[in-house]
Design an enzyme around this catalytic site. Sequence first.
Site, PDB file in Angstrom:
ATOM      1  N   LYS A 299       0.862  -1.186   0.000  1.00  0.00           N
ATOM      2  CA  LYS A 299       0.000   0.000   0.000  1.00  0.00           C
ATOM      3  C   LYS A 299       0.892   1.228   0.000  1.00  0.00           C
ATOM      4  CE  LYS A 299      -4.395   0.929   0.169  1.00  0.00           C
ATOM      5  NZ  LYS A 299      -5.552   0.111  -0.183  1.00  0.00           N
TER       6      LYS A 299
ATOM      7  N   ASP B  62      -6.625   4.335  -4.671  1.00  0.00           N
ATOM      8  CA  ASP B  62      -7.383   4.227  -3.422  1.00  0.00           C
ATOM      9  C   ASP B  62      -7.991   5.626  -3.258  1.00  0.00           C
ATOM     10  OD1 ASP B  62      -7.525   2.188  -0.913  1.00  0.00           O
ATOM     11  OD2 ASP B  62      -7.488   4.214  -0.122  1.00  0.00           O
TER      12      ASP B  62
HETATM   13  O1  2IT Z   1      -8.076  -1.420  -0.859  1.00  0.00           O
HETATM   14  C1  2IT Z   1      -7.918  -1.955  -1.985  1.00  0.00           C
HETATM   15  O2  2IT Z   1      -8.015  -3.167  -2.136  1.00  0.00           O
HETATM   16  C2  2IT Z   1      -7.606  -1.095  -3.112  1.00  0.00           C
HETATM   17  N1  2IT Z   1      -7.486   0.113  -2.923  1.00  0.00           N
HETATM   18  C3  2IT Z   1      -7.400  -1.657  -4.487  1.00  0.00           C
HETATM   19  C4  2IT Z   1      -6.011  -2.133  -4.672  1.00  0.00           C
HETATM   20  C5  2IT Z   1      -5.677  -2.594  -6.067  1.00  0.00           C
HETATM   21  O3  2IT Z   1      -4.493  -2.926  -6.256  1.00  0.00           O
HETATM   22  O4  2IT Z   1      -6.524  -2.625  -6.946  1.00  0.00           O
END
Ligand code: 2IT
Length: 448
Positions: free
Chosen positions: A124, A164
């Site tokens: 993340k 996100d």
């Molecule tokens: O919280 C999540 O799963 C996302 N923001 C999507 C992450 C993604 O790599 O599509």
Amino acid sequence: MYIENTIDQLKLKYENEPEFLQAVEEVFHAAEPLIKAHPEYEKADLLMRMAEPERMIRFKVVWTDDKGKVRTNVGYRCQFNGAIGPYKGGLRFQKNVNESIIKFLGFEQTFKNALTGLPIGGGKGGADFDPSGKSDGEIMRFCQSYMSALYRYIGPDRDVPAGDMGVGKREIGYLFGQYRRLKGNFENGVLTGKGLSYGGSLIRPEATGYGAVYYLCEVLKHENDTIEGKRIGVSGYGNVAWGIMKKAAELGGKVTYFSGPDGYIHDEDGVDTPEKIAFIEKMRREDPMHCEPYAKKFGCRFVAGEKFWGVRDVDILMPAAVQNDVDLEHAEKIAASGVKYYIEVANMPTVYEALEYLRKCRGIIVAPSKAVNAGGVGVSALEMSQNAERLSWSEEEIDGRLKQMMVKIYEASVKAAEEYGLGYDLVAGANIAGFKKVAEAMMEEGIF
Ligand code: 2IT
């Protein structure tokens, strides 16, 4: 003892990271029966190794605003766990972003991604950048500076960011442009959530919300019930809430409550026409802080500064906004309201004590976000597959795979809880199933 000792050590070490500690506590406690059944985990120091990100990259992001003023932000990318695949997870651009929030999201992402059944590790990132009120040029320059710092750490087989909060198709476009400019190669598998013209996937914008509704339908089926005619309260009106509104309307349910940072909306008729759904999408794009314009446009009730938790005229609640949206006081109101379904959608939307309280309430079925919202990252993984094969699948193909994925996640969760003697427990089941997959890979890959 092993679990408590590890949590105590982490509390001493990371006392300034409350969100992260909360996420760890939730997962380790929910997966307790599995951890207890595997004494070899303690020997391998597995819990501490799981709670420690493989890498936390922190960098400065300097950019110039439209007035010529130089601005400095902090960017992060947490490569949490790569045991089952390249790090994968979104980027969050929001004023309050800090190390604790990025770490909790990376930790959650690891188990969520494992649940999808696809080969993606957990990561993340983000920045303490506030996108509200910024011009398009400012957003572009910020994204370019952000990627100039990040590009050396990511790649299609290494780490694949996505969006996100505060990061959508536009930001991903600018980030990809800068990555391509710096790397020289056309490696579009490095990011997901892209525009369709350069390798984005159909259904990705809707995937989290659609997936959540598919999961919800499985829960309803278990109760011999269907979504037909159900009234749903969804917090938020962002990308995820929008996807829920669309799919629920398509399947005969309706979202009658939703909310923003400014208060909540009650639309008795439901957000179930293409016009209303399009309005929500536009309202979010233009102003992510205020949902009141919807009430003015469609003549329904807006309640300023309040949350709708505890209202009696809904059948299903789906917190789909931010972490810690529902606290113990809200949970008590929810329990008193007699609502039967509490389906988490946002990452960690429920304060720990509130979640434990709701789980213990008779008559309420609680589903955990790491299972319910996994369809978003799941379709991101499908986008990676399409990019690797240099082709694109049809809408039907992707929607079909998404639905199948959500059914499998639901079934795996039910099975895992039953296997450990817990009965029908979707929270424990999802945590056990996700944990098990990551643990197995880590044990097999050796000590490091
Ligand atoms: O919280 C999540 O799963 C996302 N923001 C999507 C992450 C993604 O790599 O599509």
